[in-house]
Design an enzyme around this catalytic site. Structure first.
Site, PDB file in Angstrom:
ATOM      1  N   ASP A  93     -35.201 -41.936 -22.331  1.00  0.00           N
ATOM      2  CA  ASP A  93     -35.359 -41.846 -23.785  1.00  0.00           C
ATOM      3  C   ASP A  93     -34.129 -42.315 -24.555  1.00  0.00           C
ATOM      4  OD1 ASP A  93     -37.738 -40.732 -23.143  1.00  0.00           O
ATOM      5  OD2 ASP A  93     -37.289 -38.712 -23.836  1.00  0.00           O
ATOM      6  N   MET A 146     -42.827 -43.675 -24.057  1.00  0.00           N
ATOM      7  CA  MET A 146     -42.071 -42.422 -23.941  1.00  0.00           C
ATOM      8  C   MET A 146     -41.058 -42.266 -25.069  1.00  0.00           C
ATOM      9  SD  MET A 146     -41.594 -41.407 -20.039  1.00  0.00           S
ATOM     10  CE  MET A 146     -43.028 -40.738 -19.195  1.00  0.00           C
ATOM     11  N   ILE A 156     -43.683 -47.250 -17.109  1.00  0.00           N
ATOM     12  CA  ILE A 156     -42.415 -47.877 -17.515  1.00  0.00           C
ATOM     13  C   ILE A 156     -41.189 -47.178 -16.933  1.00  0.00           C
ATOM     14  CG2 ILE A 156     -43.393 -48.809 -19.658  1.00  0.00           C
ATOM     15  CD1 ILE A 156     -41.631 -46.743 -21.135  1.00  0.00           C
ATOM     16  N   ARG A 157     -41.371 -45.988 -16.397  1.00  0.00           N
ATOM     17  CA  ARG A 157     -40.185 -45.339 -15.824  1.00  0.00           C
ATOM     18  C   ARG A 157     -40.235 -45.293 -14.297  1.00  0.00           C
ATOM     19  NH1 ARG A 157     -40.631 -38.764 -16.969  1.00  0.00           N
ATOM     20  NH2 ARG A 157     -41.853 -38.402 -15.106  1.00  0.00           N
TER      21      ARG A 157
HETATM   22  O1  LIG Z   1     -44.092 -35.472 -17.386  1.00  0.00           O
HETATM   23  P1  LIG Z   1     -42.651 -35.264 -17.093  1.00  0.00           P
HETATM   24  O2  LIG Z   1     -42.274 -35.724 -15.739  1.00  0.00           O
HETATM   25  O3  LIG Z   1     -42.198 -33.882 -17.350  1.00  0.00           O
HETATM   26  O4  LIG Z   1     -41.834 -36.209 -18.022  1.00  0.00           O
HETATM   27  C1  LIG Z   1     -42.129 -36.472 -19.349  1.00  0.00           C
HETATM   28  C2  LIG Z   1     -40.865 -36.661 -20.120  1.00  0.00           C
HETATM   29  O5  LIG Z   1     -39.874 -37.298 -19.383  1.00  0.00           O
HETATM   30  C3  LIG Z   1     -39.206 -38.277 -20.170  1.00  0.00           C
HETATM   31  O6  LIG Z   1     -39.596 -39.536 -19.729  1.00  0.00           O
HETATM   32  C4  LIG Z   1     -37.724 -38.182 -20.021  1.00  0.00           C
HETATM   33  O7  LIG Z   1     -37.269 -36.909 -20.217  1.00  0.00           O
HETATM   34  P2  LIG Z   1     -35.971 -36.388 -19.485  1.00  0.00           P
HETATM   35  O8  LIG Z   1     -34.880 -37.377 -19.801  1.00  0.00           O
HETATM   36  O9  LIG Z   1     -35.715 -35.046 -20.062  1.00  0.00           O
HETATM   37  O10 LIG Z   1     -36.236 -36.373 -18.035  1.00  0.00           O
HETATM   38  C5  LIG Z   1     -39.718 -38.026 -21.580  1.00  0.00           C
HETATM   39  O11 LIG Z   1     -39.795 -39.184 -22.332  1.00  0.00           O
HETATM   40  C6  LIG Z   1     -41.052 -37.455 -21.321  1.00  0.00           C
HETATM   41  O12 LIG Z   1     -41.487 -36.642 -22.366  1.00  0.00           O
END
Ligand SMILES: O=P(O)(O)OC[C@H]1O[C@](O)(COP(=O)(O)O)[C@@H](O)[C@@H]1O
Ligand SMILES: Nc1ncnc2c1ncn2[C@@H]1O[C@H](COP(=O)(O)OP(=O)(O)O)[C@@H](O)[C@H]1O
Ligand SMILES: [Mg+2]
Length: 546
Positions: free
Chosen positions: A276, A319, A434-435
């Site tokens: 993020d 995200m 994307i991640r």
């Molecule tokens: O579904 P998950 O794995 O909890 O992750 C969702 C969240 O993780 C992120 O990609 C990143 O969050 P963090 O940096 O706190 O890990 C957010 O954009 C998103 O809301």
């Protein structure tokens, strides 16, 4: 000029201020600040204690913070060092000195006095502001190669580049410092006490940077400071590399405090991770560029779908829980996006200046449009029309409602009810895609620098720090600076204005809102906030000193 004697006999790094007539000396437990009588009265703005010798000892206004002030409004927000709480630690010559790759490099070692400025846009009389200790190898190290027992853990959500950072810590420790004992902690923080460990060797990590995710696994929740510190102590670990976002860095800070309380010679280094880009101070977080690149593919698909059909609308959710950087940069990069909605910029649907009016206008002009929405955008609107779940994940992060789905339904409903035009909407949700990808070339380079900087810092005895670039220079940043605020898109700044100019979307803001936003905007993080020392007669202009 006299100096206050150091409380230990060990060789300590010396810090010389910009003004050649003043010298800082770091010692075991505090900073001693020795200044000539000509030094600036700005020092009176921090807590300083005069001594018989005329020197003043600088300390921060908050406990546990190492803040040193200097001339012309110079502030160093320093990071802890093992010698702060362990006296008489021996030092060793940095093995890099004998490494053929580095011995030829002129000035490879970072000067002890080097610091990195947080503020690069300055005016003639502005104070020099906050600085951080420059990252990089030091001439002296506080660990012998065969003494080091390091561990690496990855926590929080996935992010492209995690494996590259792991790889480069292992290889950096091995190739630069001859370290052979590196443990991988499985499954995030809880892995310290509830999971197995993996011995990490350069061979094992050789090609992991080509894979997405983290070979160590990750998790949310499960941070138990005492159990983690016990695990570190019991295993004889003395360097802890913690890769993770804001939550993880808070956890790392708690671990560091407990390690310090126990008086252990353990360096705790944080490597900031978040897709993020919501970590403050650093220029950007690793994996962000990869995410923006990957987001282009989804936006492109949405555009192709939308322009192939009459009144086509492509909606893409990206995200960004509290910060809309991915959406903003993906929009700026793509040029196919007609409207970008982010958490920082409230919007509304109905009425003049609202989203529906804009969609209608754009469809009439172009026949199609693409909307990019960050997952945290418009959550207040979603809760108004859907029952708020008010749930949290295991780390305490608020679970968000699917704003992409919600807005898609709202748009469809609106055009159905108004009967003004019939639309074709396609909703694309590539959020996890994307991640989950491996990092692109530029992120790989960035991850390498982060890992190497962290290794150099730990070897040099620094601890309780996060590493990251500040205005392009890697620096060691105290944990509190990256956890006390979140990096957000400032919608009264130029970048957001550039986006609005590029998409030509409405700002959804009234004049009253703009005034309010400007008021709420975080003030500069200088200790000298509101002060113009020159104007107040507290400081001569720099030119007069030269
Ligand atoms: O579904 P998950 O794995 O909890 O992750 C969702 C969240 O993780 C992120 O990609 C990143 O969050 P963090 O940096 O706190 O890990 C957010 O954009 C998103 O809301
Ligand atoms: N305030 C906190 N103190 C200690 N540990 C925390 C804190 N906040 C989060 N953590 C721990 O950090 C880890 C990652 O946090 P999370 O918010 O899920 O991701 P991120 O680090 O990416 O923000 C979790 O294991 C969580 O328990
Ligand atoms: Mg987070």
């Amino acid at each position: 000029m006299k100096s206050i004697s150091s409380s230990s006999s060990i060789a300590v790094p010396k810090f010389r201020c910009f003004d050649p007539s003043s010298t800082y000396t770091t010692s075991n437990s505090n900073y001693h600040y020795v200044k000539s009588s000509s030094s600036s009265s700005l020092n009176s703005m921090s807590n300083s204690t005069s001594t018989d010798s005329g020197a003043s000892m600088e300390s921060s206004s908050k406990p546990g913070r190492k803040i040193v002030t200097g001339d012309y409004g110079y502030v160093l927000e320093d990071v802890p060092h093992l010698t702060d709480y362990i006296p008489d630690l021996p030092t060793y010559t940095n093995p890099l000195q004998n490494n053929p790759a580095y011995s030829v490099v002129k000035q490879y070692f970072v000067n002890e006095d080097d610091t990195v400025t947080q503020k690069v846009v300055v005016q003639k009389y502005s104070p020099r502001g906050t600085h951080f200790r420059r990252a990089g190898p030091r001439q002296k190290v506080y660990f012998e190669s065969d003494e080091v027992h390091a561990c690496i853990v990855t926590c929080g959500g996935l992010c492209p580049g995690l494996n590259t950072v792991i790889r480069e810590i292992v290889c950096g420790l091995h190739h630069m410092y001859g370290v052979n004992k590196v443990l991988g902690i499985e499954g995030g923080y809880r892995g310290f006490y509830a999971r197995n460990t993996i011995p990490l060797t350069p061979k094992l990590v050789n090609d992991i940077h080509k894979r997405g995710g983290t070979i160590l696994g990750t998790s949310r929740g499960g941070h138990d400071t005492l159990k983690i510190a016990d695990s570190i102590q019991d295993r004889g670990i003395n360097q802890v590399y913690i890769i993770g976002g804001d939550g993880t860095q808070k956890g790392a800070s708690a671990i560091f405090e407990e390690i310090k309380r126990r008086g252990l010679k353990v360096a705790v280094a944080g490597i900031p991770k978040t897709i993020d880009n919501d970590i403050p101070v650093i220029d950007k977080s690793f994996g962000f560029d990869t995410a923006v690149e990957e987001a282009q593919r989804a936006i492109n698909a949405a555009h192709v779908e939308a322009e192939s059909i009459e009144n086509g609308i492509g909606v893409v959710k990206l995200m960004g829980r509290n910060s809309g950087f991915i959406a903003m940069y993906a929009t700026l990069a793509s040029r196919d996006v007609d409207c970008c909605l982010i958490p920082e910029s409230p919007f509304y649907l109905d009425g003049p200046g609202g989203l529906f009016e804009f969609i209608e206008k754009r469809l009439k002009e172009m026949g199609h449009m693409v909307i990019v929405i960050a997952e945290g955008a418009g959550q207040d609107l979603v809760s108004e029309s859907m029952k708020s779940m008010d749930q949290q994940d295991a780390s305490g992060n608020k679970l968000l409602q699917d704003v992409g789905l919600w807005i898609s339904e709202k748009i469809k409903d609106h055009f159905k009810k108004s009967r003004k035009m019939s639309i074709n909407l396609k909703y694309i949700d590539p959020t996890y895609m994307i991640r989950a990808v491996p990092s692109i070339a530029s992120d790989n380079v960035y991850c390498t620098l982060l890992a190497q900087s962290a290794v150099h810092g730990a070897m040099a005895g620094y601890t309780g720090f996060t590493v990251g670039p500040v205005n392009g220079r890697h620096a060691y940043i105290p944990f509190y600076r990256v956890t006390e605020t979140q990096n957000k898109v400032v919608i009264t700044d130029r970048m957001w204005a550039r986006l609005l100019a590029s998409t030509n979307q409405p700002s959804f803001l009234s004049e009253k809102d703009v005034v309010q936003f400007k008021k709420e905007r975080e003030p500069p993080t200088q200790l000298l906030e509101g002060e113009n020392p020159v104007a107040n007669g507290k400081l001569e202009s720099k030119e007069n000193h030269l």
